[in-house]
Design an enzyme around this catalytic site. Structure first.
Site, PDB file in Angstrom:
ATOM      1  CD  GLU A 117       8.934  -9.174  13.913  1.00 40.58           C
ATOM      2  OE1 GLU A 117       8.173  -9.068  12.923  1.00 40.58           O
ATOM      3  OE2 GLU A 117       8.829 -10.065  14.760  1.00 40.58           O
ATOM      4  CE  LYS A 318       2.298   3.001   8.342  1.00 42.64           C
ATOM      5  NZ  LYS A 318       2.274   2.294   7.072  1.00 42.64           N
ATOM      6  CB  CYS A 430      10.392  11.870 -33.657  1.00 40.28           C
ATOM      7  SG  CYS A 430      11.282  12.274 -35.175  1.00 40.28           S
TER       8      CYS A 430
END
Ligand code: IVH
Length: 671
Positions: A117, A318, A430
């Site tokens: 999965e 992983k 600014c």
């Protein structure tokens, strides 16, 4: 009163539930928006008229009411475990060896059957169904005790309020899975936060967690979270033979399950599955950080058992986070349309996670300091949420470039005005709003952009030239340009010039929402602009608004209302608007739908409401043509009773006035 139209109610509920399932679970819409909305409206008005019809699993009950005080703790029926990790192929093979040993499989027994999965990067939640009905939803918490986020989970359309079909339902089941935010939704959310000057979410996981833990469920509902089911906690009254079989049951019961699961043969199958997704992950609509390899057969799972924190029958395999090295060629201080000066790293172009990246925002000076990014540095780059380029860290040992820390200039790189940093903000600005060419350029770019006035033939380069040549000093000047102005410009042939002028001219009748958005008012993004246009209909109406009226508009909070009022109060802005109108810009008026559902009805409120202040609740009623009174009388249609009891409630009862709970009131509003 007549008998409630139960048959029609049932028809509507079934039709809407079916359409939601098709759209949100199967990604295969069957109804168009107009028909779907019509069904919902009819159901809402039926339920408003006959509140006794409302059941907890009616599709109108997806907007919950905020819990009074935080989220209550919930003890899970079975603990929510986490997964141990395999970082590489070697560790995956060790996992398989351990499984074989514990199952006492010999060399002749053949490979173990696994189910692969995807490991979505979201957060685990547990949904408790009793006799088919969703009764509670909780976060994982520490695995034993989580938080009750039922109201929020109910707003997710991919969470069934009732299990589908008439298969035997388990008496109780904790369906578990992942709540997540898709990549597009994550990008949309962050873009909106950036627009509003709110801090960005680092990745979809954090965004999903933050969204689910909103105290106001309507905020969760806005985030379009998804739910994908993949495991079970406590189950009472039904069983399955394998994970695969369980997933098939989940799908039949109305849950979204992954289409990318695969039956795998032994560790070789698992390794192939992982490397397939390592290269194809970017094509998925959501972020994954690995794949999950599970022993498929439940009898084998039981035999393997679990450790205190994780099962022995599954492992998270992983995926290498895709990170690349590149070099910082330059750090640019760019001036946005509100004057915000943000550092952006200009990078040696590099291919990562599906696209070539040559810029990464460094957000602000604090961020540059924290990472200590310098000119010429070699850096590690990745994509946050698989989309937004982000410098993870620098490699200081490979530093050969600038020996100094990078600092934002003290003056605006465009107009040399000293920058200022408003107290409490991370951003330097600014302050030269009128005279700064960079702000003007950014404002004009915004004005012509697709979601604003959509002036296709006028791009960045042309705008820069127009500013340089002092042909435009505000958006209205665009409408006064003539062919003679454009022809002398660089790379501007007859055809391009004509096209630009045609495009400019064609933009004069924008939908009102686009013009509002185009003005570039701080905090007013596309969504807010649309809501405002819907509410006011014309620019004139909007120019005369008050703070109270603005705050009644959906999606408009205090900061946005303040910013809008300040913008309209500014004389220079008023002059710009007049100049635009004089130049022939004429936004298309929006027909404001006259909602008079509550015409002739009188509402009285008592007790504290969780979701609205008294004023806001009254505003909701008035917006729908109703009247609000201070005390109960024979003329009262509804008494809305919040947290308290008292004399109004007694009086309403004695007069036979219908008493609504806050929840019923919310349903009546149909919000
Ligand atoms: S199974 C007892 N399957 O990963 C089994 N978890 O690190 C535990 N996750 O807390 C869950 N995708 O939130 C499982 N297909 C998947 C998953 C998955 C994501 C998450 C889940 C869990 C965490 C474990």
């Amino acid at each position: 009163m007549a008998t409630p139209p139960l048959d029609r109610w049932q028809q509507l509920v079934t039709a809407i539930r079916e359409a939601d399932h098709q759209y949100y679970v199967l990604d295969a819409p069957t109804l168009d928006d107009a028909n779907y909305d019509a069904l919902r409206r009819e159901l809402l008005s039926l339920e408003a008229q006959w509140p006794e019809l409302v059941t907890p699993d009616s599709p109108t009950q997806r907007v919950g009411v905020a819990p009074a005080a935080g989220f209550a703790p919930v003890t899970h029926g079975a603990p929510m475990l986490s997964l141990s990790n395999a970082m590489d192929e070697g560790e995956l093979r060790e996992f398989d060896q351990r499984v074989r040993r514990l199952l006492e499989l010999g060399p002749d027994d053949g490979p173990v059957e696994y189910l692969g999965e995807l490991k979505i990067d979201g957060l685990g939640v547990s949904l408790l169904y009793e006799d088919g009905l969703l009764v509670r939803g909780a976060t994982r918490g520490d695995g034993t005790t989580g938080e009750d986020v039922t109201s929020n989970l109910r707003t997710l359309r991919s969470v069934p309020l009732r299990l589908r079909g008439d298969q035997p339902w388990p008496r109780r089941i904790e369906v578990r899975g992942e709540v997540y935010l898709g990549k597009r939704e994550f990008a949309r959310l962050n873009a909106r936060r950036e627009e509003r000057g709110e801090p960005l979410f680092a990745n979809p996981r954090n965004a999903a967690a933050g969204s689910l833990r909103q105290l106001d469920p309507s905020l969760t509902a806005e985030r379009r979270l998804d739910f994908l089911a993949y495991t079970a906690g406590l189950v009472d009254g039904l069983s399955w033979d394998s994970q695969k079989e369980y997933l098939v049951w989940l799908a039949a019961a109305g849950f979204r399950v992954s289409r990318e699961t695969a039956r795998l043969t032994g560790p070789d199958g698992a390794v192939a599955y992982q490397s397939r997704w390592a290269s194809e992950r970017h094509a998925l609509p959501y972020d994954i950080d690995g794949v999950v390899i599970k022993v498929n057969r439940f009898d084998q799972q039981r035999q393997l058992g679990e450790l205190s924190r994780s099962p022995r029958w599954a492992v998270a395999f992983k995926l290498p986070a895709e990170q690349v090295e590149t070099t910082v060629l330059e750090i640019e201080a760019s001036v946005g349309r509100t004057g915000a000066v943000t550092p952006t790293a200009i990078l040696q172009p590099v291919f990562v996670a599906g696209t070539t990246v040559s810029r990464a925002s460094l957000h602000n000076q604090d961020e540059v300091d924290r990472k200590d990014v310098r000119l010429g540095d070699v850096v590690i780059l990745q994509k946050a949420g698989d989309i937004i380029p982000e410098i993870v860290r620098v490699l200081p040992e490979r530093r050969t470039g600038d020996p100094h820390r990078w600092r934002l200039p003290e003056r605006c790189p465009a107009c040399a005005t000293p920058l200022v940093r408003p107290a409490g903000e991370a951003i330097w600005r600014c302050p030269n709003q009128r005279g700064c060419s960079a702000q003007l350029q950014a404002r004009l770019e915004h004005f012509v952009s697709r979601a604003a006035m959509d002036i296709d033939g006028v791009g960045e380069a042309l705008l820069a030239q127009l500013i340089q040549a002092e042909l435009v000093s505000d958006p209205a000047d665009l409408y006064h340009l003539r062919l003679d102005d454009l022809l002398p410009l660089d790379r501007m042939g007859q055809r391009a010039a004509e096209r630009a002028l045609v495009e400019i001219k064609a933009s004069r009748w924008p939908p009102l929402a686009r013009l509002i958005y185009a003005l570039g008012i701080r905090h007013v993004g596309e969504t807010a602009a649309r809501e405002i246009a819907q509410r006011y209909g014309t620019l004139e109406a909007l120019r005369q608004t008050t703070a109270e009226q603005l705050l009644e508009v959906r999606d408009i909070g205090q900061a946005t209302a303040d910013s809008l009022l300040a913008w309209f109060a500014d004389e220079a802005n008023a002059a710009l608007l007049d100049k635009l109108l004089a130049a022939g810009v004429e936004p298309l008026a929006v027909e404001v739908p006259q909602d008079d559902r509550f015409a002739g009805q009188t509402f009285v409120f008592t007790g504290a409401l969780a979701r609205w202040t008294r004023d806001a609740a009254a505003a909701e009623v008035r917006q729908r043509g109703g009247t609000v009174a201070g005390s109960v009388s024979r003329k009262t249609t509804y008494l809305v009773a919040g947290e308290a009891t008292g004399s109004k409630l007694d009086k309403a009862r004695s007069l036979g006035v219908t008493v609504l709970s806050e929840h019923e009131f919310a349903t009546l509003l149909g919000s």
